[in-house]
Design a protein around this motif. Sequence first.
Motif, PDB file in Angstrom:
ATOM      1  N   MET A  12       0.846  -1.192   0.000  1.00 16.15           N
ATOM      2  CA  MET A  12       0.000   0.000   0.000  1.00 16.15           C
ATOM      3  C   MET A  12       0.880   1.241   0.000  1.00 16.15           C
ATOM      4  SD  MET A  12       0.803   0.850   3.214  1.00 16.15           S
ATOM      5  CE  MET A  12       0.842  -0.856   3.666  1.00 16.15           C
ATOM      6  N   PRO A  13       0.613   2.220  -0.887  1.00 16.00           N
ATOM      7  CA  PRO A  13       1.407   3.454  -0.910  1.00 16.00           C
ATOM      8  C   PRO A  13       1.071   4.340   0.298  1.00 16.00           C
ATOM      9  CG  PRO A  13       0.227   3.097  -2.983  1.00 16.00           C
ATOM     10  CD  PRO A  13      -0.354   2.172  -1.969  1.00 16.00           C
ATOM     11  N   ILE A  14       2.101   4.978   0.839  1.00 19.61           N
ATOM     12  CA  ILE A  14       1.907   5.985   1.892  1.00 19.61           C
ATOM     13  C   ILE A  14       2.477   7.302   1.376  1.00 19.61           C
ATOM     14  CG2 ILE A  14       2.495   6.711   4.229  1.00 19.61           C
ATOM     15  CD1 ILE A  14       2.535   3.835   5.073  1.00 19.61           C
ATOM     16  N   LEU A  15       1.604   8.297   1.240  1.00 22.58           N
ATOM     17  CA  LEU A  15       2.004   9.600   0.733  1.00 22.58           C
ATOM     18  C   LEU A  15       2.513  10.482   1.863  1.00 22.58           C
ATOM     19  CD1 LEU A  15      -1.039  10.396  -1.593  1.00 22.58           C
ATOM     20  CD2 LEU A  15       1.174   9.448  -2.267  1.00 22.58           C
ATOM     21  N   PRO A  16       3.405  11.427   1.569  1.00 20.08           N
ATOM     22  CA  PRO A  16       3.778  12.423   2.578  1.00 20.08           C
ATOM     23  C   PRO A  16       2.544  13.222   2.997  1.00 20.08           C
ATOM     24  CG  PRO A  16       5.297  12.479   0.715  1.00 20.08           C
ATOM     25  CD  PRO A  16       4.150  11.597   0.311  1.00 20.08           C
ATOM     26  N   PHE A  17       2.456  13.516   4.281  1.00 20.55           N
ATOM     27  CA  PHE A  17       1.305  14.278   4.781  1.00 20.55           C
ATOM     28  C   PHE A  17       1.442  15.738   4.340  1.00 20.55           C
ATOM     29  CE2 PHE A  17      -1.297  16.515   7.880  1.00 20.55           C
ATOM     30  CZ  PHE A  17      -2.438  15.727   7.889  1.00 20.55           C
ATOM     31  N   GLN A  18       0.399  16.260   3.681  1.00 21.21           N
ATOM     32  CA  GLN A  18       0.475  17.560   3.019  1.00 21.21           C
ATOM     33  C   GLN A  18      -0.301  18.674   3.720  1.00 21.21           C
ATOM     34  OE1 GLN A  18       2.345  18.111   0.299  1.00 21.21           O
ATOM     35  NE2 GLN A  18       2.975  15.975   0.135  1.00 21.21           N
ATOM     36  N   HIS A  19      -0.882  18.413   4.881  1.00 17.92           N
ATOM     37  CA  HIS A  19      -1.844  19.364   5.443  1.00 17.92           C
ATOM     38  C   HIS A  19      -1.420  19.942   6.790  1.00 17.92           C
ATOM     39  CE1 HIS A  19      -4.298  17.842   2.222  1.00 17.92           C
ATOM     40  NE2 HIS A  19      -4.301  16.637   2.742  1.00 17.92           N
ATOM     41  N   LEU A  20      -0.126  20.110   6.994  1.00 18.91           N
ATOM     42  CA  LEU A  20       0.344  20.713   8.235  1.00 18.91           C
ATOM     43  C   LEU A  20       0.186  22.230   8.183  1.00 18.91           C
ATOM     44  CD1 LEU A  20       3.595  18.664   8.950  1.00 18.91           C
ATOM     45  CD2 LEU A  20       1.416  18.537  10.185  1.00 18.91           C
ATOM     46  N   ARG A  21      -0.125  22.801   9.336  1.00 23.23           N
ATOM     47  CA  ARG A  21      -0.221  24.255   9.407  1.00 23.23           C
ATOM     48  C   ARG A  21       0.630  24.776  10.555  1.00 23.23           C
ATOM     49  NH1 ARG A  21      -5.854  26.706  11.862  1.00 23.23           N
ATOM     50  NH2 ARG A  21      -5.515  26.127  14.023  1.00 23.23           N
ATOM     51  N   CYS A  22       1.001  26.026  10.467  1.00 20.29           N
ATOM     52  CA  CYS A  22       1.854  26.658  11.466  1.00 20.29           C
ATOM     53  C   CYS A  22       1.110  26.740  12.801  1.00 20.29           C
ATOM     54  CB  CYS A  22       2.253  28.054  10.995  1.00 20.29           C
ATOM     55  SG  CYS A  22       3.266  28.965  12.179  1.00 20.29           S
ATOM     56  N   PRO A  23       1.722  26.271  13.906  1.00 21.67           N
ATOM     57  CA  PRO A  23       1.056  26.349  15.202  1.00 21.67           C
ATOM     58  C   PRO A  23       1.001  27.762  15.768  1.00 21.67           C
ATOM     59  CG  PRO A  23       3.275  25.508  15.465  1.00 21.67           C
ATOM     60  CD  PRO A  23       3.036  25.618  13.988  1.00 21.67           C
ATOM     61  N   LEU A  24       1.700  28.705  15.136  1.00 24.74           N
ATOM     62  CA  LEU A  24       1.729  30.085  15.630  1.00 24.74           C
ATOM     63  C   LEU A  24       0.698  30.973  14.950  1.00 24.74           C
ATOM     64  CD1 LEU A  24       5.599  30.512  15.814  1.00 24.74           C
ATOM     65  CD2 LEU A  24       4.033  30.104  17.721  1.00 24.74           C
ATOM     66  N   ASP A  25       0.529  30.811  13.624  1.00 30.81           N
ATOM     67  CA  ASP A  25      -0.423  31.691  12.940  1.00 30.81           C
ATOM     68  C   ASP A  25      -1.425  30.961  12.055  1.00 30.81           C
ATOM     69  OD1 ASP A  25       0.755  31.118  10.391  1.00 30.81           O
ATOM     70  OD2 ASP A  25       2.253  32.674  10.709  1.00 30.81           O
ATOM     71  N   GLY A  26      -1.310  29.636  11.950  1.00 27.72           N
ATOM     72  CA  GLY A  26      -2.283  28.866  11.193  1.00 27.72           C
ATOM     73  C   GLY A  26      -2.025  28.783   9.707  1.00 27.72           C
ATOM     74  N   GLY A  27      -0.957  29.398   9.200  1.00 23.61           N
ATOM     75  CA  GLY A  27      -0.652  29.320   7.774  1.00 23.61           C
ATOM     76  C   GLY A  27      -0.181  27.935   7.377  1.00 23.61           C
ATOM     77  N   ARG A  28      -0.475  27.537   6.149  1.00 24.84           N
ATOM     78  CA  ARG A  28      -0.068  26.208   5.674  1.00 24.84           C
ATOM     79  C   ARG A  28       1.456  26.124   5.607  1.00 24.84           C
ATOM     80  NH1 ARG A  28      -2.349  21.848   2.625  1.00 24.84           N
ATOM     81  NH2 ARG A  28      -4.384  22.884   2.528  1.00 24.84           N
ATOM     82  N   LEU A  29       1.992  25.014   6.084  1.00 24.43           N
ATOM     83  CA  LEU A  29       3.428  24.791   6.062  1.00 24.43           C
ATOM     84  C   LEU A  29       3.834  24.109   4.761  1.00 24.43           C
ATOM     85  CD1 LEU A  29       4.044  23.546   9.724  1.00 24.43           C
ATOM     86  CD2 LEU A  29       4.657  25.777   8.770  1.00 24.43           C
ATOM     87  N   GLN A  30       4.942  24.574   4.187  1.00 23.82           N
ATOM     88  CA  GLN A  30       5.485  24.007   2.962  1.00 23.82           C
ATOM     89  C   GLN A  30       6.961  23.658   3.170  1.00 23.82           C
ATOM     90  OE1 GLN A  30       3.663  23.292   0.458  1.00 23.82           O
ATOM     91  NE2 GLN A  30       1.863  24.630   0.511  1.00 23.82           N
ATOM     92  N   PRO A  31       7.418  22.562   2.530  1.00 25.04           N
ATOM     93  CA  PRO A  31       8.842  22.203   2.661  1.00 25.04           C
ATOM     94  C   PRO A  31       9.741  23.270   2.043  1.00 25.04           C
ATOM     95  CG  PRO A  31       7.558  20.411   1.696  1.00 25.04           C
ATOM     96  CD  PRO A  31       6.676  21.605   1.700  1.00 25.04           C
TER      97      PRO A  31
END
Length: 280
Positions: free
Chosen positions: A1-20
């Motif tokens: 079964m494929p496991i994708l990288p989790f794409q929906h993390l957000r900043c715990p300080l301001d709520g903005g989406r986190l990007q690598p």
Amino acid sequence: MPILPFQHLRCPLDGGRLQPKGSSLCCPVGHSFDLASQGYVHLLPVQQKRSRDPGDSKDMVAARRRFLNGGAYAPIATALAHASLKGLPDDGVLSCLDAGCGEGYYLRQLAEAAGATQTLEILGLDISKWAVIAAARQDRRPGWVVGSNANLPVVSATLDRVLCLFGFPVYSEFARVLKRGGRLLQVDAGPDHLRELRALIYPSLKPERTKESALPDGFAHHATDTVRFELALHSTEQIADLLAMTPHLHRATAEGRARAAALTALTVTVDVRLTQFERV
């Protein structure tokens, strides 16, 4: 079964989406969180901590890892995985958070239970850095974060499932991160859970409360199932690990802990409730 990288993390300080960005995760405002060499990211700001080293200790995590990896709670993991994957198309993608993942046993079992063509996007979160480090060392495919259920570092309405096992549910946050129609799967101790161990370490057992729990805001009740079986423990070490991974270790009397430490075998009842709530 494929496991994708989790794409929906957000900043715990301001709520903005986190990007690598290189070896870090960054939000649009510029907050940056380094990816640890062990394979996890720390998303619990110091101002959100209630203590210097919150959550389970290194020793508690090690005890839980030994106990669970021995397969003692496999029937719980099987029931949880079946409920999580039920209704998912053979070629579907399941986005799932284990809120209070410990050392990652139940997420690993979920991954093993998925079909060959099913795709998982899974995240394990725990407030204990020792638990998250242990989880990442055992399997680096899921995303692993140090964080708090009170302020989940997850983008709103992006998850199909939230798991909460023997933990501290924060229903408002679970409702926020789940898609409409997504499900919360919650595992709690039933009235007879570890009764034999509790009878050994406490002067007396408190009567079980029969109070009905209120339905959490934003959820409808979907199903409740019981997982119940007898578990034979065959060594002093196994009994010690079970006690160490529960809150009973610190609540027990010194005499009770001594009685448990003197045992070389014990059969206990495992009795848990698996409740499913649907996000409405």
